[in-house]
Design a protein around this motif. Sequence first.
Motif, mmCIF file in Angstrom:
data_model
loop_
_atom_site.group_PDB
_atom_site.id
_atom_site.type_symbol
_atom_site.label_atom_id
_atom_site.label_comp_id
_atom_site.label_asym_id
_atom_site.label_seq_id
_atom_site.Cartn_x
_atom_site.Cartn_y
_atom_site.Cartn_z
ATOM 1 N N ASN A 279 0.831 -1.205 0.000
ATOM 2 C CA ASN A 279 0.000 0.000 0.000
ATOM 3 C C ASN A 279 0.866 1.256 0.000
ATOM 4 O O ASN A 279 0.572 2.231 -0.698
ATOM 5 C CB ASN A 279 -0.896 0.033 1.253
ATOM 6 N N ALA A 283 0.988 4.165 -2.772
ATOM 7 C CA ALA A 283 0.699 5.566 -2.425
ATOM 8 C C ALA A 283 1.779 6.514 -2.923
ATOM 9 O O ALA A 283 1.541 7.710 -3.067
ATOM 10 C CB ALA A 283 0.548 5.691 -0.908
ATOM 11 N N ASP A 310 5.367 6.107 4.807
ATOM 12 C CA ASP A 310 5.729 6.440 3.421
ATOM 13 C C ASP A 310 5.726 7.946 3.241
ATOM 14 O O ASP A 310 5.330 8.690 4.133
ATOM 15 C CB ASP A 310 4.761 5.750 2.440
ATOM 16 N N ILE A 323 -10.864 3.296 6.248
ATOM 17 C CA ILE A 323 -10.037 2.511 5.312
ATOM 18 C C ILE A 323 -9.880 1.060 5.780
ATOM 19 O O ILE A 323 -9.519 0.191 5.004
ATOM 20 C CB ILE A 323 -8.625 3.123 5.087
ATOM 21 N N ASP A 328 -13.467 -1.068 1.165
ATOM 22 C CA ASP A 328 -13.202 0.360 1.062
ATOM 23 C C ASP A 328 -11.898 0.512 0.286
ATOM 24 O O ASP A 328 -10.843 0.130 0.767
ATOM 25 C CB ASP A 328 -13.063 0.946 2.476
ATOM 26 N N THR A 329 -12.004 1.009 -0.909
ATOM 27 C CA THR A 329 -10.786 1.160 -1.713
ATOM 28 C C THR A 329 -10.855 2.421 -2.552
ATOM 29 O O THR A 329 -11.931 2.833 -2.955
ATOM 30 C CB THR A 329 -10.568 -0.072 -2.634
ATOM 31 N N SER A 330 -9.692 3.036 -2.788
ATOM 32 C CA SER A 330 -9.669 4.185 -3.682
ATOM 33 C C SER A 330 -8.970 3.798 -4.977
ATOM 34 O O SER A 330 -8.698 4.626 -5.824
ATOM 35 C CB SER A 330 -8.929 5.345 -3.004
ATOM 36 N N LYS A 331 -8.645 2.478 -5.100
ATOM 37 C CA LYS A 331 -7.875 2.046 -6.278
ATOM 38 C C LYS A 331 -8.796 1.431 -7.328
ATOM 39 O O LYS A 331 -9.751 0.734 -6.968
ATOM 40 C CB LYS A 331 -6.837 0.999 -5.863
ATOM 41 N N MET A 335 -9.352 -4.284 -4.064
ATOM 42 C CA MET A 335 -10.444 -5.070 -3.487
ATOM 43 C C MET A 335 -10.883 -4.439 -2.166
ATOM 44 O O MET A 335 -11.958 -4.720 -1.664
ATOM 45 C CB MET A 335 -9.959 -6.491 -3.176
ATOM 46 N N GLY A 336 -10.005 -3.640 -1.555
ATOM 47 C CA GLY A 336 -10.335 -3.053 -0.263
ATOM 48 C C GLY A 336 -10.394 -4.091 0.848
ATOM 49 O O GLY A 336 -11.077 -3.887 1.854
ATOM 50 N N GLY A 338 -7.362 -5.732 2.011
ATOM 51 C CA GLY A 338 -6.055 -5.887 2.648
ATOM 52 C C GLY A 338 -6.036 -5.408 4.091
ATOM 53 O O GLY A 338 -5.627 -6.149 4.998
ATOM 54 N N LEU A 339 -6.474 -4.170 4.326
ATOM 55 C CA LEU A 339 -6.380 -3.619 5.685
ATOM 56 C C LEU A 339 -7.361 -4.295 6.622
ATOM 57 O O LEU A 339 -7.079 -4.487 7.802
ATOM 58 C CB LEU A 339 -6.632 -2.100 5.655
#
Length: 380
Positions: A279, A283, A310, A323, A328-331, A335-336, A338-339
């Motif tokens: 991530n 970013a 980062d 997040i 919940d993803t902004s990509k 898939m949202g 991971g976190l």
Amino acid sequence: MPSVNEVMDDSTETETTRRQLQLLAGISDPAIAYLDAGRRFEITNEAFKRRFGQPDRDANAGDFFDGVCSPAVGEYLTNAIERRQTLSVQLDCTGENDDTDRLRLRAMPCFTQNEVRGIFVVFEEIESRTAEPKSKADGEEDDRMAHLQRMAKLGEMAAGLAHEVRQPLAAIGNYANALTRLLRTARHDEALVSLVEQITDQAERADHIVATARNMIGQGKDRVRSFDLVRVVEESIALAERRARQLDVDVRFSAPSNRPSVRGNSAQIEQILVNLMTNALDAMADCGRRVLQIDIETTHAHAVRVRVRDSGDGIPQENLSSIFNAFDTSKRDGMGMGLSISRALAERHGGQLWAETDVEAGASFVLELPVCNEPADKTE
Ligand code: ADP
């Protein structure tokens, strides 16, 4: 490594769906049942049992609802399965307490490419919907349906991926081992042997990660032991390093000299760290200055922290907790998950995972784990 059948047989897929529904059962208000493709009950949630009572396992749903719901639901279920479509209908249903309520039934088949695996049946109150503007309630209902479908799909995808990826990994590992033996007998250069050994190591690491994904969806076995956290962080950095090099990211790492040990499943901790690093790299993809800083901090007596920082744009304050929600993803291709999985894994280890942001310094994720007093187990 497991055989193909161990990874992919039908019973494990059903088990996956069962676990997903068990997960949903605790968080969903509507009465939900999951039926197999023959319309037999596999599992029901608490709301379902309160409203209709507990059906016998393997009872046929058409028969079960006969005389309880009007019009009869059996035909809708068959239609939804045959057409592979979500069908919705309003019904008058008599509950356990003999009250009759008007409910909306949604029959939602889940299927792989070739066959229907089963069908989710969801009953929702119609009265509660009238309190809200119709379009909003409909939207929320659709969102819940989409969520259920994604959960089912995700389990299928993960089982499929585990199957697809573990076979070539096993083959790479076997070929690399054979090559190492061959090189040794032919007395080849040690540097060459060491390169091939690294292929074996990387194949094993990747296999660990896939095994962890299987654990998350209820397959595979957890291996719990005390391990050296510094080593696991170093291995995670090694996995992220190739991508970091491609993006020209300056990777910095600091660790205390006393090597803290942690008790748990090291592959799962590695999975969290690789996810945080991936991530962080994502970013920074469009930034001028690219620094990935990983610090192990032992400032607390009973806990150790790994901070992954980062130099990207950071996370808006209002998104710091959302997040971690699933999906919940902004990509564009994200898939949202991971976190959300990472936090669940941290908590499974008695730890925590949270995000901090600083407009100057980008995002910072902190993984805190309880320190274990036993020395690291060296058997692996
Ligand atoms: P995904 O990577 O598939 O989107 P994640 O659950 O791993 O799923 O991440 C969820 C979202 O959190 C990301 O889409 C991104 O918006 C945000 N995020 C995660 N890590 C960072 C980071 N280091 N900097 C900025 N945003 C981040």
